[in-house]
Design an enzyme around this catalytic site. Structure first.
Site, PDB file in Angstrom:
ATOM      1  CE  LYS A  11      -3.975  -2.609   2.408  1.00 39.58           C
ATOM      2  NZ  LYS A  11      -5.436  -1.852   3.631  1.00 39.58           N
ATOM      3  CE1 TYR A  51      -9.541  -2.963   0.185  1.00 42.28           C
ATOM      4  CE2 TYR A  51      -8.842  -1.228  -0.329  1.00 42.28           C
ATOM      5  CZ  TYR A  51      -8.245  -2.279  -0.020  1.00 42.28           C
ATOM      6  OH  TYR A  51      -6.965  -2.838   0.532  1.00 42.28           O
ATOM      7  CG  PHE A  59     -13.535   1.998   6.647  1.00 46.51           C
ATOM      8  CD1 PHE A  59     -12.868   1.667   5.656  1.00 46.51           C
ATOM      9  CD2 PHE A  59     -14.018   1.276   7.602  1.00 46.51           C
ATOM     10  CE1 PHE A  59     -12.789   0.263   5.506  1.00 46.51           C
ATOM     11  CE2 PHE A  59     -13.922   0.597   7.609  1.00 46.51           C
ATOM     12  CZ  PHE A  59     -13.010  -0.508   6.576  1.00 46.51           C
ATOM     13  CB  THR A  93      -7.368  -5.148  10.503  1.00 43.84           C
ATOM     14  OG1 THR A  93      -8.122  -6.138   9.219  1.00 43.84           O
ATOM     15  CG2 THR A  93      -7.650  -4.078   8.805  1.00 43.84           C
ATOM     16  NE  ARG A 104      -2.473  -5.270   7.692  1.00 43.27           N
ATOM     17  CZ  ARG A 104      -3.447  -5.735   6.905  1.00 43.27           C
ATOM     18  NH1 ARG A 104      -4.897  -6.621   7.703  1.00 43.27           N
ATOM     19  NH2 ARG A 104      -4.845  -5.669   5.624  1.00 43.27           N
ATOM     20  CG  ASN A 114      -4.065  -1.995   6.540  1.00 46.51           C
ATOM     21  OD1 ASN A 114      -3.309  -1.873   5.900  1.00 46.51           O
ATOM     22  ND2 ASN A 114      -5.063  -2.861   7.205  1.00 46.51           N
ATOM     23  CG  HIS A 117      -5.554  -6.453  -0.309  1.00 42.34           C
ATOM     24  ND1 HIS A 117      -6.648  -6.299  -0.170  1.00 42.34           N
ATOM     25  CD2 HIS A 117      -5.379  -7.167  -1.013  1.00 42.34           C
ATOM     26  CE1 HIS A 117      -7.502  -7.700  -0.301  1.00 42.34           C
ATOM     27  NE2 HIS A 117      -6.867  -8.196  -1.281  1.00 42.34           N
ATOM     28  CD  GLU A 128      -9.084  -9.071  -3.599  1.00 37.20           C
ATOM     29  OE1 GLU A 128      -7.562 -10.142  -3.489  1.00 37.20           O
ATOM     30  OE2 GLU A 128      -9.918  -9.189  -3.040  1.00 37.20           O
TER      31      GLU A 128
HETATM   32  P1  ATP Z   1      -6.997  -6.060   3.577  1.00 32.26           P
HETATM   33  O1  ATP Z   1      -8.460  -5.837   2.793  1.00 32.26           O
HETATM   34  O2  ATP Z   1      -6.568  -4.433   2.397  1.00 32.26           O
HETATM   35  O3  ATP Z   1      -5.936  -7.253   2.958  1.00 32.26           O
HETATM   36  P2  ATP Z   1      -8.366  -6.485   5.950  1.00 32.26           P
HETATM   37  O4  ATP Z   1      -8.414  -7.800   5.058  1.00 32.26           O
HETATM   38  O5  ATP Z   1      -7.239  -6.964   7.033  1.00 32.26           O
HETATM   39  O6  ATP Z   1      -7.708  -5.579   5.096  1.00 32.26           O
HETATM   40  P3  ATP Z   1     -10.838  -5.086   6.218  1.00 32.26           P
HETATM   41  O7  ATP Z   1     -12.167  -5.391   6.698  1.00 32.26           O
HETATM   42  O8  ATP Z   1     -11.049  -5.951   4.090  1.00 32.26           O
HETATM   43  O9  ATP Z   1      -9.409  -5.857   5.890  1.00 32.26           O
HETATM   44  O10 ATP Z   1     -10.451  -3.774   5.070  1.00 32.26           O
HETATM   45  C1  ATP Z   1      -9.902  -2.994   4.023  1.00 32.26           C
HETATM   46  C2  ATP Z   1      -8.802  -2.244   5.034  1.00 32.26           C
HETATM   47  O11 ATP Z   1      -9.801  -0.662   5.091  1.00 32.26           O
HETATM   48  C3  ATP Z   1      -8.168  -1.865   6.055  1.00 32.26           C
HETATM   49  O12 ATP Z   1      -7.101  -3.029   5.404  1.00 32.26           O
HETATM   50  C4  ATP Z   1      -7.835  -0.528   6.139  1.00 32.26           C
HETATM   51  O13 ATP Z   1      -6.800   0.213   5.084  1.00 32.26           O
HETATM   52  C5  ATP Z   1      -9.077   0.176   5.898  1.00 32.26           C
HETATM   53  N1  ATP Z   1      -9.802  -0.595   6.996  1.00 32.26           N
HETATM   54  C6  ATP Z   1     -10.324  -1.149   7.526  1.00 32.26           C
HETATM   55  N2  ATP Z   1     -11.120  -0.844   8.789  1.00 32.26           N
HETATM   56  C7  ATP Z   1     -10.395   0.356   9.468  1.00 32.26           C
HETATM   57  C8  ATP Z   1     -11.130   1.278   9.843  1.00 32.26           C
HETATM   58  N3  ATP Z   1     -12.329   0.933  11.145  1.00 32.26           N
HETATM   59  N4  ATP Z   1     -11.282   2.687  10.095  1.00 32.26           N
HETATM   60  C9  ATP Z   1      -9.949   2.844   8.331  1.00 32.26           C
HETATM   61  N5  ATP Z   1     -10.027   2.073   7.687  1.00 32.26           N
HETATM   62  C10 ATP Z   1     -10.223   1.044   7.865  1.00 32.26           C
HETATM   63 MG    MG Z   2     -10.088  -7.507   3.680  1.00 31.77          MG
END
Ligand code: ATP
Ligand code: MG
Length: 140
Positions: A11, A51, A59, A93, A104, A114, A117, A128
């Site tokens: 990222k 997304y 968010f 996350t 992370r 973070n 992805h 994807e």
């Molecule tokens: P990713 O999909 O990026 O691999 P993840 O599966 O761990 O991460 P998701 O729940 O799919 O997490 O959320 C997607 C992304 O949205 C997160 O990686 C983070 O960058 C962002 N995100 C998730 N939760 C929050 C939050 N509460 N506040 C801000 N950003 C968030």
């Molecule tokens: Mg995810």
């Protein structure tokens, strides 16, 4: 289980801090092999579509702004149980909850910024990968 594939994004917070190599090293040390990679700047449309599952979350707009704020490196990773293995080495996350030894925990700045992805299922991995790569760009 046979070797399979997952999709990864390094990222903008990580590319900005010149951590492309540091992230990739941790992926490789976890037993994953980079079989495709390119550095791109995601468009707003691409980020919104990628997304899309989070469209209703509070968010979402910040997340799209963050993902388009700088270059990212998209990768296809190959290895045994690639999806699960990648999720393990990525960590939780929220870096505050991520286990020692995860990307992370070591590198992420915040729950949003973070660093990585990773696909969360084989089905999403296939979707994807196809979103960013043509078949001939993937060389195993
Ligand atoms: P990713 O999909 O990026 O691999 P993840 O599966 O761990 O991460 P998701 O729940 O799919 O997490 O959320 C997607 C992304 O949205 C997160 O990686 C983070 O960058 C962002 N995100 C998730 N939760 C929050 C939050 N509460 N506040 C801000 N950003 C968030
Ligand atoms: Mg995810």
């Amino acid at each position: 289980m046979a070797a399979n594939r997952t999709f990864s994004i390094i990222k903008p917070d990580a590319t900005r801090r010149n951590l492309t190599g540091a992230v990739t090293k941790m992926l490789e040390e976890a037993g994953l092999r980079v079989v495709a990679a390119k550095r791109i700047r995601m468009s707003r449309e691409q980020a919104e579509q990628f997304y899309g599952v989070h469209r209703e979350r509070p968010f979402f707009n910040d997340l799209v702004s963050f993902m388009t704020s700088g270059p990212v490196v998209v990768q296809v990773l190959e290895g045994e149980d690639a999806v699960q293995r990648n999720r393990e080495v990525m960590g939780a996350t929220n870096p505050a909850n991520a286990a020692e030894g995860t990307i992370r925990k070591a590198l992420a700045e915040s729950i949003e910024a973070n660093s990585v992805h990773g696909s969360d299922s084989d089905e999403n991995a296939a979707t994807e990968i196809a979103f960013f790569f043509r078949n001939e760009e993937i060389v195993g």
